[in-house]
Design a protein around this motif. Structure first.
Motif, PDB file in Angstrom:
ATOM      1  N   UNK A 107      63.647   3.105   1.843  1.00 59.85           N
ATOM      2  CA  UNK A 107      62.305   2.499   1.866  1.00 59.85           C
ATOM      3  C   UNK A 107      61.049   3.178   1.035  1.00 59.85           C
ATOM      4  N   UNK A 108      61.114   4.561   0.933  1.00 60.55           N
ATOM      5  CA  UNK A 108      60.207   5.216  -0.065  1.00 60.55           C
ATOM      6  C   UNK A 108      60.472   4.843  -1.481  1.00 60.55           C
ATOM      7  N   UNK A 109      61.610   4.679  -1.749  1.00 53.92           N
ATOM      8  CA  UNK A 109      62.081   4.369  -2.991  1.00 53.92           C
ATOM      9  C   UNK A 109      61.730   3.025  -3.362  1.00 53.92           C
ATOM     10  N   UNK A 110      62.036   2.184  -2.573  1.00 52.29           N
ATOM     11  CA  UNK A 110      61.595   0.813  -2.925  1.00 52.29           C
ATOM     12  C   UNK A 110      60.094   0.492  -3.066  1.00 52.29           C
ATOM     13  N   UNK A 111      59.165   1.242  -2.230  1.00 54.98           N
ATOM     14  CA  UNK A 111      57.763   1.380  -2.018  1.00 54.98           C
ATOM     15  C   UNK A 111      57.313   1.947  -3.393  1.00 54.98           C
ATOM     16  N   UNK A 112      57.880   3.002  -4.255  1.00 50.57           N
ATOM     17  CA  UNK A 112      57.551   3.544  -5.383  1.00 50.57           C
ATOM     18  C   UNK A 112      57.825   2.872  -6.539  1.00 50.57           C
ATOM     19  N   UNK A 113      58.977   1.947  -6.301  1.00 45.47           N
ATOM     20  CA  UNK A 113      59.249   1.054  -7.384  1.00 45.47           C
ATOM     21  C   UNK A 113      58.425  -0.086  -7.473  1.00 45.47           C
ATOM     22  N   UNK A 114      57.893  -0.703  -6.303  1.00 41.99           N
ATOM     23  CA  UNK A 114      57.050  -1.882  -6.493  1.00 41.99           C
ATOM     24  C   UNK A 114      55.450  -1.185  -6.936  1.00 41.99           C
ATOM     25  N   UNK A 115      55.117  -0.135  -6.524  1.00 44.47           N
ATOM     26  CA  UNK A 115      54.052   0.404  -7.082  1.00 44.47           C
ATOM     27  C   UNK A 115      53.794   0.470  -8.369  1.00 44.47           C
ATOM     28  N   UNK A 116      55.012   0.883  -8.991  1.00 39.48           N
ATOM     29  CA  UNK A 116      54.916   1.159 -10.619  1.00 39.48           C
ATOM     30  C   UNK A 116      55.041  -0.326 -11.073  1.00 39.48           C
ATOM     31  N   UNK A 117      55.641  -1.339 -10.441  1.00 40.30           N
ATOM     32  CA  UNK A 117      55.307  -2.737 -10.974  1.00 40.30           C
ATOM     33  C   UNK A 117      54.146  -3.401 -10.837  1.00 40.30           C
ATOM     34  N   UNK A 118      53.346  -2.757  -9.758  1.00 40.09           N
ATOM     35  CA  UNK A 118      52.004  -3.380  -9.260  1.00 40.09           C
ATOM     36  C   UNK A 118      50.807  -2.900 -10.144  1.00 40.09           C
ATOM     37  N   UNK A 119      51.243  -2.123 -11.165  1.00 40.93           N
ATOM     38  CA  UNK A 119      50.244  -1.560 -12.250  1.00 40.93           C
ATOM     39  C   UNK A 119      49.724  -2.422 -13.022  1.00 40.93           C
TER      40      UNK A 119
END
Length: 290
Positions: A107-119
């Motif tokens: 879950x934390x890995x997926x959230x981190x990946x989504x946060x990078x895309x959200x930039x």
């Protein structure tokens, strides 16, 4: 140790299964909160029972090491835990902890990946709209979605996703995913909770725009354009679109200013107490719940 040891976990598990099959006559906001509370306390009570039995089983095998454990972790009688009960409890404890660890890391890995895309804007023609939690999160949309929707429809999308962020629905999703991953019978409860969160965001968008038909039309249109969902996020990519559209075309649900909080508090106290008893914390703090 007797059958009373398993009673708290059994009651909360039965309640979770029942709530996963029955529709609650409450506003989606209160449904989401109540179902998340039950999912969390059921997982805590059940896994806590596994751990409690496993600890007492190994204390039976190694009595000297048991003297170093806190008194509240051990059963009150001197009867040893049988092998047929201790071995399955140990295996279930290990499996449950591994699942919790694996899902948490994922879950934390997926959230981190989504946060990078959200930039920035997703430069893809695939229509995407999701809520990305965290300080570096936000409403993540794609170029394809911006091109496909009208300005009024885009406002609905942003209102919907902002509701997910404002109410921190990612935490509800995490609790539900952990509970369902550890206890398969809770999958129905998790699905119903996810649907309640989507309905909650739908109603917030309808309140903000003042046009329920517009929200319903936007949901239907995005559902037609949607692609595969981004794991670990909440948004239009979830299921139950037909039911959501029908609900929006009906009258707005009551806010349940009295029945909602009362239902949540009573359910939380009941399941929370059972979870504490399952963890033997009543003895740890010299409290008496049952």
């Amino acid at each position: 140790m007797n059958w009373l040891t398993f009673l708290p976990a059994g009651i909360t598990l039965a309640l979770s299964v029942a709530l996963g099959l029955l529709a609650l006559p409450l506003h989606p906001m209160w449904c989401g909160r109540l179902l998340c509370t039950v999912a969390g306390t059921t997982g805590l009570a059940t896994v806590g029972t596994f751990v409690f039995v496993a600890v007492n089983y190994w204390a039976t095998l190694h009595p000297r090491a048991a003297n170093r454990l806190p008194e509240w972790t051990l059963v009150g009688d001197d009867d040893p835990v049988p092998v047929w009960l201790g071995v399955p409890a140990t295996v279930l404890t290990a499996v449950s902890l591994m699942i919790i660890l694996w899902r948490s890391v994922r879950w934390f890995t997926e959230v981190r990946a989504a946060q990078r895309m959200a930039e920035g804007l997703l430069r893809t023609d695939v229509p995407i709209a999701v809520a990305v939690p965290g300080r570096r999160g936000g409403v993540l949309v794609s170029r394809g979605l911006l091109q496909a929707l009208e300005p009024a429809e885009l406002e609905v999308v942003f209102r919907h996703e902002s509701s997910h962020l404002r109410h921190r629905h990612h935490r509800y999703l995490a609790v539900g995913a952990l509970a369902a991953g550890t206890l398969p019978p809770l999958r129905w409860l998790n699905e119903r909770m996810r649907f309640a969160l989507e309905r909650w965001a739908d109603e917030d968008a309808a309140d903000a725009t003042g046009d329920r038909e517009l929200v319903a039309r936007t949901i239907a249109r995005v559902a037609i354009l949607r692609s595969e969902p981004i794991p670990g996020t909440a948004g239009f990519s979830d299921s139950g679109v037909i039911q959501r559209v029908r609900a929006l075309l009906d009258e707005a649900p009551g806010r349940n200013p009295v029945t909602g909080p009362v239902s949540l508090i009573c359910t939380g106290l009941a399941t929370g107490t059972l979870a504490l008893v399952a963890l033997q914390l009543d003895r740890a703090f010299n409290l008496s719940f049952m």
